[in-house]
Structures are given as C-alpha cells and as structure tokens.
Design a protein around this motif. Structure first.
Motif, PDB file in Angstrom:
ATOM      1  N   ASP A 173       0.820  -1.209   0.000  1.00  0.00           N
ATOM      2  CA  ASP A 173       0.000   0.000   0.000  1.00  0.00           C
ATOM      3  C   ASP A 173       0.856   1.262   0.000  1.00  0.00           C
ATOM      4  N   ARG A 174       1.882   1.285   0.838  1.00  0.00           N
ATOM      5  CA  ARG A 174       2.720   2.479   0.931  1.00  0.00           C
ATOM      6  C   ARG A 174       3.517   2.697  -0.356  1.00  0.00           C
ATOM      7  N   GLN A 175       3.985   1.601  -0.930  1.00  0.00           N
ATOM      8  CA  GLN A 175       4.721   1.724  -2.183  1.00  0.00           C
ATOM      9  C   GLN A 175       3.818   2.257  -3.299  1.00  0.00           C
ATOM     10  N   ARG A 176       2.599   1.764  -3.360  1.00  0.00           N
ATOM     11  CA  ARG A 176       1.667   2.236  -4.387  1.00  0.00           C
ATOM     12  C   ARG A 176       1.315   3.701  -4.178  1.00  0.00           C
ATOM     13  N   GLN A 177       1.115   4.096  -2.914  1.00  0.00           N
ATOM     14  CA  GLN A 177       0.811   5.497  -2.614  1.00  0.00           C
ATOM     15  C   GLN A 177       1.955   6.409  -3.050  1.00  0.00           C
ATOM     16  N   ALA A 178       3.170   5.873  -3.030  1.00  0.00           N
ATOM     17  CA  ALA A 178       4.339   6.650  -3.448  1.00  0.00           C
ATOM     18  C   ALA A 178       4.506   6.672  -4.965  1.00  0.00           C
ATOM     19  N   GLY A 179       3.627   5.963  -5.687  1.00  0.00           N
ATOM     20  CA  GLY A 179       3.661   6.004  -7.142  1.00  0.00           C
ATOM     21  C   GLY A 179       4.459   4.909  -7.804  1.00  0.00           C
ATOM     22  N   THR A 180       4.905   3.902  -7.047  1.00  0.00           N
ATOM     23  CA  THR A 180       5.652   2.806  -7.658  1.00  0.00           C
ATOM     24  C   THR A 180       4.689   1.735  -8.171  1.00  0.00           C
ATOM     25  N   ARG A 181       5.227   0.840  -8.978  1.00  0.00           N
ATOM     26  CA  ARG A 181       4.398  -0.212  -9.561  1.00  0.00           C
ATOM     27  C   ARG A 181       4.512  -1.521  -8.766  1.00  0.00           C
ATOM     28  N   THR A 182       4.615  -1.397  -7.467  1.00  0.00           N
ATOM     29  CA  THR A 182       4.661  -2.573  -6.599  1.00  0.00           C
ATOM     30  C   THR A 182       3.316  -3.284  -6.626  1.00  0.00           C
ATOM     31  N   ARG A 183       3.343  -4.614  -6.649  1.00  0.00           N
ATOM     32  CA  ARG A 183       2.089  -5.367  -6.712  1.00  0.00           C
ATOM     33  C   ARG A 183       2.121  -6.524  -5.730  1.00  0.00           C
ATOM     34  N   ALA A 184       0.947  -7.050  -5.463  1.00  0.00           N
ATOM     35  CA  ALA A 184       0.828  -8.204  -4.580  1.00  0.00           C
ATOM     36  C   ALA A 184       1.136  -9.479  -5.358  1.00  0.00           C
ATOM     37  N   MET A 185       1.805 -10.403  -4.696  1.00  0.00           N
ATOM     38  CA  MET A 185       2.122 -11.708  -5.285  1.00  0.00           C
ATOM     39  C   MET A 185       1.554 -12.789  -4.373  1.00  0.00           C
ATOM     40  N   SER A 186       0.720 -13.648  -4.919  1.00  0.00           N
ATOM     41  CA  SER A 186       0.100 -14.709  -4.124  1.00  0.00           C
ATOM     42  C   SER A 186       1.104 -15.812  -3.820  1.00  0.00           C
ATOM     43  N   LYS A 187       0.719 -16.663  -2.886  1.00  0.00           N
ATOM     44  CA  LYS A 187       1.564 -17.797  -2.516  1.00  0.00           C
ATOM     45  C   LYS A 187       1.833 -18.696  -3.710  1.00  0.00           C
TER      46      LYS A 187
ATOM     47  N   GLU B 289       1.735 -16.359   2.543  1.00  0.00           N
ATOM     48  CA  GLU B 289       0.491 -16.218   1.799  1.00  0.00           C
ATOM     49  C   GLU B 289       0.526 -15.010   0.863  1.00  0.00           C
ATOM     50  N   LEU B 290       1.378 -14.045   1.169  1.00  0.00           N
ATOM     51  CA  LEU B 290       1.409 -12.818   0.391  1.00  0.00           C
ATOM     52  C   LEU B 290       2.832 -12.267   0.350  1.00  0.00           C
ATOM     53  N   ALA B 291       3.244 -11.781  -0.815  1.00  0.00           N
ATOM     54  CA  ALA B 291       4.542 -11.124  -0.966  1.00  0.00           C
ATOM     55  C   ALA B 291       4.353  -9.862  -1.800  1.00  0.00           C
ATOM     56  N   ALA B 292       5.301  -8.934  -1.676  1.00  0.00           N
ATOM     57  CA  ALA B 292       5.308  -7.714  -2.491  1.00  0.00           C
ATOM     58  C   ALA B 292       6.341  -7.894  -3.587  1.00  0.00           C
ATOM     59  N   HIS B 293       5.982  -7.484  -4.798  1.00  0.00           N
ATOM     60  CA  HIS B 293       6.865  -7.687  -5.947  1.00  0.00           C
ATOM     61  C   HIS B 293       7.071  -6.371  -6.684  1.00  0.00           C
ATOM     62  N   SER B 294       8.318  -6.041  -6.967  1.00  0.00           N
ATOM     63  CA  SER B 294       8.662  -4.883  -7.787  1.00  0.00           C
ATOM     64  C   SER B 294       9.452  -5.363  -8.999  1.00  0.00           C
ATOM     65  N   GLU B 295       8.954  -5.093 -10.191  1.00  0.00           N
ATOM     66  CA  GLU B 295       9.688  -5.434 -11.402  1.00  0.00           C
ATOM     67  C   GLU B 295      10.768  -4.409 -11.709  1.00  0.00           C
ATOM     68  N   GLU B 296      10.713  -3.249 -11.064  1.00  0.00           N
ATOM     69  CA  GLU B 296      11.634  -2.155 -11.375  1.00  0.00           C
ATOM     70  C   GLU B 296      12.995  -2.321 -10.708  1.00  0.00           C
ATOM     71  N   ASP B 297      13.051  -2.994  -9.585  1.00  0.00           N
ATOM     72  CA  ASP B 297      14.312  -3.171  -8.873  1.00  0.00           C
ATOM     73  C   ASP B 297      15.257  -4.063  -9.684  1.00  0.00           C
ATOM     74  N   VAL B 298      16.544  -3.784  -9.581  1.00  0.00           N
ATOM     75  CA  VAL B 298      17.556  -4.629 -10.216  1.00  0.00           C
ATOM     76  C   VAL B 298      18.699  -4.832  -9.220  1.00  0.00           C
ATOM     77  N   SER B 299      19.548  -5.784  -9.510  1.00  0.00           N
ATOM     78  CA  SER B 299      20.746  -5.996  -8.695  1.00  0.00           C
ATOM     79  C   SER B 299      21.896  -6.377  -9.615  1.00  0.00           C
ATOM     80  N   TRP B 300      23.093  -6.004  -9.192  1.00  0.00           N
ATOM     81  CA  TRP B 300      24.269  -6.353  -9.975  1.00  0.00           C
ATOM     82  C   TRP B 300      25.503  -6.305  -9.090  1.00  0.00           C
ATOM     83  N   TYR B 301      26.609  -6.817  -9.622  1.00  0.00           N
ATOM     84  CA  TYR B 301      27.861  -6.884  -8.881  1.00  0.00           C
ATOM     85  C   TYR B 301      28.648  -5.604  -9.176  1.00  0.00           C
TER      86      TYR B 301
END
Length: 353
Positions: free
Chosen positions: A107-121, A136-148
């Motif tokens: 909820d807070r991420q969405r209020q901030a304008g990000t495209r965070t979504r709910a992910m079911s189990k 039962e529930l996770a938050a998912h962001s497609e925008e985040d990345v990681s690298w070395y």
C-alpha cells in the motif's frame, strides 16, 4: 574542456561514475586508487541492490525520491551501454512477518507512485519453487535490479581509458597540495600530481582528507556485513528479502547476502553471524543441500549526517570537491551528475575570464 585536468581519488562506484561522466564531457581525467584493482574496497562488498521496495516512503520521505531517481538514472546509463552495463531483468520480492505487514508495504509503495504489486503464494512458488514455507502474500517490484558493483565499475573504467583517461592504482593519497585555498593537485608521499580540479571520492577516507579544511565535516562510516555462500539451489533472478535473509543470486550456485554488522570486534561474533546466515538459508529453502560459507566481510560505507548526497566543493575551495554518501551505489549517478555540473560551470567561468 580538453585542456583542463581532473584528478578523481577513489575508484569505487562513485569515483568511477564521476570519472566516466567527466571524460565524456571532454576533461582529461586521471582516476587514482590505493588498491591493486578498481572497485576493490567498499564497492566490492556492496550488495548491489538498486531499488525502492525495501525502503518505506513514509518513514524516509526525503530519501525515497532519491532512490527512485537513482533507479531512473541507472536505466538511462544502461541505455548508453546498449543494455550491457547490467542485466535490467530481475526485480525484487519482499515479505514481512505477517500478511498484514506485507500488505502495508504494498500500500505504501503504491501510494508513493511505484508499480509494486501483490504476489500470491502460488505465484511465489512458481518464481521460487525451492522455498520451504512460502508466505500467503509477498510484495513484488519489477523495477528493482541488482548487480555486482565491481563489474559495472570495470565497464565504466574501460570507457574512461578508451576515451583517453588514465588509471593509477596502488597509489595512496596523503593530502591535498594547497596554496592559499587553491588546490594544486594531490600529494602522494613527496610527489605532487597536479590538476585543475580534484575530486575526493575515497569513501570512508573523505573525512580525514578534508578535516584540515573542514573540522566539522559531519562525515562518518556506517558498517555493513556482506556474505557470499554456495548452496545447491537453482539460481533465481529477483532479490529476495524475507524477515530472516536478504539474498540474491550470483549465478552458478553462488549467492550474496547482506546482514547487520557485528556488535563487537570479536572475530567469534562474525563467525556467529556467518553460521546464523547459513542456517537461515537452510531454513528458507527446501533441499538446499550443502550450504557453504565462502566469505564474510564488514565494509565501512561512507555516510553523512545530511540526507542530500555529498557532492560539493570542500570548504574554502572552488576547484576541490568531496563526493560520496550512503546509500552510495544507488546515488552514485546523481552524485556524479552534481559534481560534473559544478566542475563544468567552473571551467566555463574560467573560459569567460
């Protein structure tokens, strides 16, 4: 700009980013580092997560916009490299101790304008089938990345060299060479490396280097623990943050984890953290097999008492700058842009005079 030289001290992610942007602007840039390779200090022990989902936009209202800005800057930078600087796929999956807490994150991420979504189990199990007890529930962001970070630094430095810049390693700076608040360059033992401009991007070393000119500089170091281990798990692309671990895949069965620093300097405390993380991975995943701790390091990240990233002239100077902040990796492009803009403005004013 071609006749103006810049010494950048520190070949971590911030220093490499500054050197890259300056050489692209036409400056003659020399990048110095005390280590035998670029990215060999704090950047080498950075978790390398470029994202927003792990930060609360309500608790950190000043920092959060900087994080989302940093993500956009990295996307633009990756485009400059035709998508070869880092893999833009991956995202991040986060959950808290209860579904209600996880929903609050969403909820807070969405209020901030990000495209965070709910992910079911069930969807989570498709992404990470090896999880032992998926929530039962996770938050998912497609925008985040990681690298070395060292790999990204090496690519930035390759461009620096290709465009005529220089890299000097195994060289530890002892002080600025100063005459009447004008920085002539840097001093290494009895030798002076002259330049028109100097940028200190030495991480935790910034404070001691500018202390003669700014006794109340407000810089300090913030420790963090970086861990690498191997496990008999399938590689996965998202960064994973659970109540117990913060983990991402390095490929080929190797994984990186971030953890709080030890409370004491006792080596036994670091061993305890390593053993605790190994057990947490075994508890998180089914059939993790042999989980082996490969390395564990405590890095001293640069930090400032200010929220704004540190990218400004050293007190009393117009041609010497200090750069760096925490979180340094995600803010490095913004810091580099600010430093580059200030140096360019000074260079143009010189040309006018």
């Amino acid at each position: 700009m071609q006749n103006l030289s810049v010494n950048v001290i520190g070949a971590g992610i911030t220093g490499a980013m500054i050197a890259y942007k300056l050489v692209r602007q036409g400056f003659k840039v020399t990048l110095f580092d005390a280590n035998h390779c670029v990215g060999g200090d704090v950047s080498r022990t950075s978790f390398g997560w470029i994202g927003h989902i792990a930060n609360d936009p309500i608790k950190h209202p000043d920092l959060f916009p900087l994080l989302t800005d940093g993500m956009q800057r990295y996307k633009a930078l990756n485009a400059e490299f035709d998508g070869t600087l880092f893999d833009a796929e991956g995202g991040a999956i986060v959950w808290r101790a209860t579904p209600e807490e996880t929903q609050a994150v969403i909820d807070r991420q969405r209020q901030a304008g990000t495209r965070t979504r709910a992910m079911s189990k069930q969807e989570l199990q498709q992404h990470l089938p090896a999880l032992a007890n998926p929530p039962e529930l996770a938050a998912h962001s497609e925008e985040d990345v990681s690298w070395y970070p060292p790999k990204v630094i090496e690519k930035l430095v390759d461009v620096l060299i290709r465009l005529g810049g220089d890299v000097v390693l195994n060289s530890s700076m002892s002080a600025l060479d100063v005459t009447d608040h004008h920085c002539n360059g840097i001093r290494m033992n009895d030798e002076v490396f002259a330049s028109d401009f100097t940028v200190l991007a030495t991480g935790g070393g910034n404070g001691s280097l500018i202390a003669p000119y700014e006794p109340k500089h407000g810089l300090y170091t913030s420790p963090s623990t970086y861990i690498e281990l191997s496990a008999e798990l399938p590689d996965f692309t998202p960064v994973l943050q659970t109540p117990d671990i913060e983990m991402r895949s390095l490929g080929l069965g190797n994984f990186a984890l971030a953890e709080n620093p030890p409370e004491t300097d006792d080596p036994a405390e670091l061993e305890r953290i390593g053993a605790q993380i190994v057990q947490a991975v075994k508890d998180t995943f089914t059939n993790a097999g042999q989980v082996e701790l490969l390395s564990i390091h405590v890095g001293q990240r640069p930090a400032s008492h200010l929220i704004e990233p540190l990218a400004r002239p050293i007190n009393g100077f117009s041609n010497a700058f200090v750069a760096g902040s925490h979180p340094g990796v995600i803010l490095a492009p913004l810091i580099a842009e600010k430093i580059c803009t200030q140096i360019t403005e000074q260079a143009l004013s010189r040309a006018v005079v």
